[in-house]
Design a protein around this motif. Structure first.
Motif, PDB file in Angstrom:
ATOM      1  N   GLU A  92       9.262   9.193 -11.051  1.00  0.00           N
ATOM      2  CA  GLU A  92       8.098   8.187 -11.002  1.00  0.00           C
ATOM      3  C   GLU A  92       8.149   7.182 -11.834  1.00  0.00           C
ATOM      4  O   GLU A  92       7.443   6.070 -11.800  1.00  0.00           O
ATOM      5  CB  GLU A  92       6.786   9.056 -11.275  1.00  0.00           C
ATOM      6  N   TYR A 150       9.681   4.424  -9.482  1.00  0.00           N
ATOM      7  CA  TYR A 150       9.307   4.418  -8.028  1.00  0.00           C
ATOM      8  C   TYR A 150       8.299   3.229  -7.873  1.00  0.00           C
ATOM      9  O   TYR A 150       8.188   2.843  -6.620  1.00  0.00           O
ATOM     10  CB  TYR A 150       8.435   5.581  -7.824  1.00  0.00           C
ATOM     11  N   THR A 154      13.687   8.492  -1.430  1.00  0.00           N
ATOM     12  CA  THR A 154      13.964   8.454  -2.522  1.00  0.00           C
ATOM     13  C   THR A 154      15.391   8.537  -2.936  1.00  0.00           C
ATOM     14  O   THR A 154      16.245   8.228  -1.984  1.00  0.00           O
ATOM     15  CB  THR A 154      13.570   9.769  -3.113  1.00  0.00           C
ATOM     16  N   TYR A 190      14.845   2.700  -0.555  1.00  0.00           N
ATOM     17  CA  TYR A 190      14.876   3.820  -1.460  1.00  0.00           C
ATOM     18  C   TYR A 190      15.043   3.277  -2.695  1.00  0.00           C
ATOM     19  O   TYR A 190      16.002   2.391  -3.038  1.00  0.00           O
ATOM     20  CB  TYR A 190      15.461   5.033  -1.283  1.00  0.00           C
TER      21      TYR A 190
END
Length: 389
Positions: A164, A167, A268, A288
């Motif tokens: 996170e 991201y 991801t 990603y």
């Protein structure tokens, strides 16, 4: 020379001394002091790797092994810790099981010859063993394992930044591309993806004025996504945020195409560096964020990529970079404290973290014992990663 057995002592390899000329200073006389010693650097330093070598996320543990072994070659060949000082790597397979991870960690923690540990890559495994690490007081560096409950005491460290934390570029990209709606498909068994899917991505989307129109949880055992992909195609969001482990992602992308969804899919770092290749053309255009990619520039990433290619005749991925930086962090820690005992390594890890260092992932900084690197957004196209400008 790498030996094909559980205990791996790497004695030869590529010397990339220029990359590490700014490593933390310090030192001590090499000697026979072991993990429980009273200071100084032992002739042989044992690091145990307790990570998945088989099972659904074996790619992360095996990748970490390759990176760690390359680092050990360099450390030993350079005489980084003193003439004749060698690091040995012992491997223990957690096989994707929490109970086995706890059992293997207990075995390693009670072994007085082990000076440091590379901890499990799975967040569930890592969170289970982290309290044991604190009680037994053995410095443990986790790779991956990005959820909460892992870095919880003075003896736990993490070299992979929590997903996170890097991201944000994904949602920035979607906002810049004009996305107004997104769906989220996430593995709710995997703590990192559950946190992203249930909390972080919705919060990031709201900040940018993007509406989450669907949130579809699946389990680690889910292998068929026909129902979910049909729902996504029916809703036709501008983009899909796909938070799945590597084998699931391959299946989901193929079924998304069959269902007729043609919007942007973002994923991801689990899909990085070839893990998504089995999806074929359906993976083209996938975007990603990664903490490392062969597309990255800079002395640290490029030197690592060149050394890895020379040793393994293939491109490195983020898991390789994790293991490499983790092992070099441990080596720097020993040099910084001049002490290869468990206490010495812990103190050295803290010192190096307070200063940061340049590694395969670029410039690493730390929040306490937890690594941070800038996220880089990449696009997968015809088998290659390119940076998204």
């Amino acid at each position: 020379m790498s030996r094909a057995r559980t205990r791996t002592t790497v004695l030869a390899g590529l010397a990339t001394a220029a990359l590490f000329s700014t490593a933390a200073c310090g030192g001590g006389e090499a000697g026979s002091t072991g993990a429980e010693g009273d200071g100084g650097i032992a002739d042989t330093i044992t690091v145990a790797q307790v990570q998945d070598q088989t099972g659904p996320v074996a790619y992360a543990g095996l990748g970490s092994s390759e990176g760690a072994e390359l680092a050990i070659e360099e450390i030993n060949e350079q005489g980084f810790l003193g003439d004749g000082v060698e690091i040995e790597l012992e491997k223990y397979d957690t096989a994707g099981e929490i109970e086995r991870a706890a059992s293997e960690m207990n075995k390693v923690l009670s072994d007085n010859d082990v000076s440091a540990i590379l901890g499990p890559v799975s967040s569930q495994q890592a969170a289970t063993v982290a309290p044991l690490v604190g009680r037994q007081e053995v410095p443990t560096v986790f790779t991956q394992a990005g959820a909460e409950g892992v870095v919880i005491n003075d003896w736990t460290f993490r070299v992979t930044p929590p997903m996170e934390s890097y991201y944000e570029p994904v949602l920035d990209y979607l906002a810049e591309e004009g996305a107004e709606t997104i769906s989220v498909l996430y593995n709710a068994t995997f703590p990192t993806f559950a946190l992203l899917g249930e909390e972080d991505v919705p919060a990031m989307a709201e900040e940018r004025g993007i509406e989450v129109v669907q949130s579809l949880p699946v389990q680690m055992t889910t292998q068929d996504f026909a129902g979910q992909t049909q729902q996504i195609a029916s809703e036709a969001p501008d983009a899909l945020v796909m938070l799945l482990i590597a084998p699931q992602s391959v299946t989901a992308l193929k079924q998304l195409k069959t269902a007729g969804y043609d919007g942007q899919v973002v994923a991801t770092s689990v899909q990085a560096a070839g893990n998504i290749e089995a999806a074929g053309d359906t993976a083209n255009g996938l975007i990603y964020p990664v903490p490392f990619s062969v597309a990255l520039e800079g002395e640290g990433p490029t030197s690592f990529t060149e050394a890895f290619r020379a040793k393994y005749d293939k491109d490195p991925d983020p898991y390789n970079a994790d293991g490499y930086d983790a092992m070099w962090w441990i080596a720097r820690a020993i040099k910084a404290s001049g002490d290869s005992s468990r206490e010495g390594i812990k103190e050295g890890l803290e010192q190096v973290a307070s200063e940061g260092f340049s590694g395969a992932m670029g410039e690493l900084t730390f929040e306490g014992n937890d690594a941070r690197v800038p996220g880089h957004l990449v696009r997968w196209e015809n088998g290659e990663e390119t940076l998204v400008e």
